[in-house]
Write an enzyme that holds these catalytic residues in place. Structure first.
Site, mmCIF file in Angstrom:
data_model
loop_
_atom_site.group_PDB
_atom_site.id
_atom_site.type_symbol
_atom_site.label_atom_id
_atom_site.label_comp_id
_atom_site.label_asym_id
_atom_site.label_seq_id
_atom_site.Cartn_x
_atom_site.Cartn_y
_atom_site.Cartn_z
ATOM 1 N N LEU A 71 0.824 -1.220 0.000
ATOM 2 C CA LEU A 71 0.000 0.000 0.000
ATOM 3 C C LEU A 71 0.854 1.264 0.000
ATOM 4 O O LEU A 71 0.348 2.357 -0.285
ATOM 5 C CB LEU A 71 -0.897 0.035 1.253
ATOM 6 C CG LEU A 71 -2.265 -0.656 1.190
ATOM 7 C CD1 LEU A 71 -2.145 -2.143 0.910
ATOM 8 C CD2 LEU A 71 -3.032 -0.440 2.496
ATOM 9 N N TYR A 139 0.537 10.444 -10.965
ATOM 10 C CA TYR A 139 0.093 9.457 -9.970
ATOM 11 C C TYR A 139 -0.488 8.231 -10.678
ATOM 12 O O TYR A 139 -0.113 7.085 -10.376
ATOM 13 C CB TYR A 139 -0.955 10.069 -9.041
ATOM 14 C CG TYR A 139 -1.655 9.051 -8.168
ATOM 15 C CD1 TYR A 139 -1.002 8.442 -7.102
ATOM 16 C CD2 TYR A 139 -2.984 8.679 -8.417
ATOM 17 C CE1 TYR A 139 -1.644 7.501 -6.307
ATOM 18 C CE2 TYR A 139 -3.630 7.748 -7.627
ATOM 19 C CZ TYR A 139 -2.959 7.150 -6.571
ATOM 20 O OH TYR A 139 -3.599 6.209 -5.794
#
Ligand code: NAD
Length: 314
Positions: A71, A139
């Site tokens: 993550l 991103y």
């Protein structure tokens, strides 16, 4: 089972780690605390502060681990436009380092937290995993590259991999940085504090908001589900909410009127981003349980940032 969660002190990571430990699993967390809070982790969780590119540290943490949740990432779309090299460093090089360390340590399964942002502008109402990604920000590019590295290194070294493309998660514990804050906590904070809300564009842009407990359930299922090796799975609700509808729902939850400022000249980004959820249902037997109104109510009730008489504003 024994899990390592990278980025496990962040918003989704803390909920996942605390859920897994409550289920009786052994959980280790690696996080550099650039955006995380180790004190929110249950005391039975073994926390290590460190960077995902620190391979010797990851090797040690991978000892006897059954599954890695990856993550750790930098997560702001607008910030990535300003600092693409840093997003590439953490989100891409960091992912490659974790995969290399897993290869060396012989760990056999990884679940990647990927993103619905990868789709960018598409011509369909709901985006499905078969579409060609069209990333619109550094991103999104970095998450797509991470998916590809996980997939390819996994294939070469016989590591089971699955990428969950999470849509817009919200819930207690999500940080509200002064700039580029995620929309739901930022709007709730402004409405509760009688501040004004700035709507970009015409407010018609819609997103698929999914409560963090549903995301955690999907992540938990992905660790053990059979037949999902190399799969990519959308994790969303399948329902779009535009900014006007979102503000209306927050007004109902908070019993406050929003003061809205519109700036049609600011580009709102991708106009519609709503998940097709069929694959999650078929492969993970996952359907989200928490409707937006209920999720907003739980957010306002449970997040210390929104309690009266608290100074916590993160
Ligand atoms: P977050 O920023 O709260 O969590 C990320 C964590 O990673 C933070 O605790 C941070 O300190 C840590 N981190 C950052 N760089 C690191 C590094 N180099 N080494 C070690 N740790 C590092 O964000 P989040 O919302 O919890 O997101 C978790 C994951 O889910 C991310 O990979 C994100 O891309 C993905 N995701 C989140 C959403 C969402 O809506 N929240 C949507 C799609 C995908």
């Amino acid at each position: 089972m024994r899990f390592l969660i990278t980025g496990g002190a962040g918003f989704i990571g803390v909920s996942l780690a605390n859920h897994l430990v409550a289920q009786g699993h052994t959980v280790r967390v690696l996080d550099d605390l650039s955006a995380g809070y180790a004190e929110r982790l249950h005391t039975d969780i073994h926390f290590t502060r460190g960077h995902v590119e620190d391979k010797p540290k990851i090797w040690r943490l991978l000892n006897k681990i059954d599954c890695v949740y990856h993550l750790a990432a930098r997560v702001s779309v607008p910030e990535s436009v300003l600092y693409p090299r840093e997003y590439n460093q953490t989100n891409v090089s960091g992912t490659v380092a974790v995969m290399e360390a897993m290869r060396d340590a012989g760990v056999k399964r990884v679940v990647l937290a990927s993103s619905g942002a990868i789709y960018g502008v598409q011509s369909v109402e709901k985006v499905h995993e078969g579409l060609l990604p069209n990333p619109a920000s550094p991103y999104a590019v970095s998450k797509l590259a991470a998916e590809n590295y996980v997939h390819t290194i996994g294939k070469l070294w016989d590591i089971e991999t699955v990428s969950l493309r999470i849509f817009n998660a919200y819930g207690p514990g999500q940080s509200i940085p002064p700039i580029h804050a995620p929309v739901i906590p930022a709007f709730v904070q402004q409405i509760l504090g009688h501040g004004s809300i700035l709507i970009h564009g015409n407010g018609q842009q819609s997103r698929d908001f999914i409560y963090v407990d549903d995301v955690v359930r999907a992540l938990a299922l992905a660790a053990t589900a059979k037949g999902i090796n190399r799969e990519i799975i959308n994790i969303g609700t399948g329902s779009g909410t535009n900014m006007k509808q979102l503000i209306g729902a927050i007004e109902v939850t908070t019993h406050q009127r929003a003061q809205i400022i519109k700036n049609p000249t600011i580009q709102p980004g991708v106009i519609n981003l709503v998940a097709d959820t069929q694959q999650a249902e078929n492969l993970l037997n996952f359907t989200p349980q928490i409707a937006l109104a209920d999720g907003l109510a739980m957010l306002v009730e449970r997040d210390p940032q929104f309690q009266p008489n608290t100074n916590i504003r993160k």
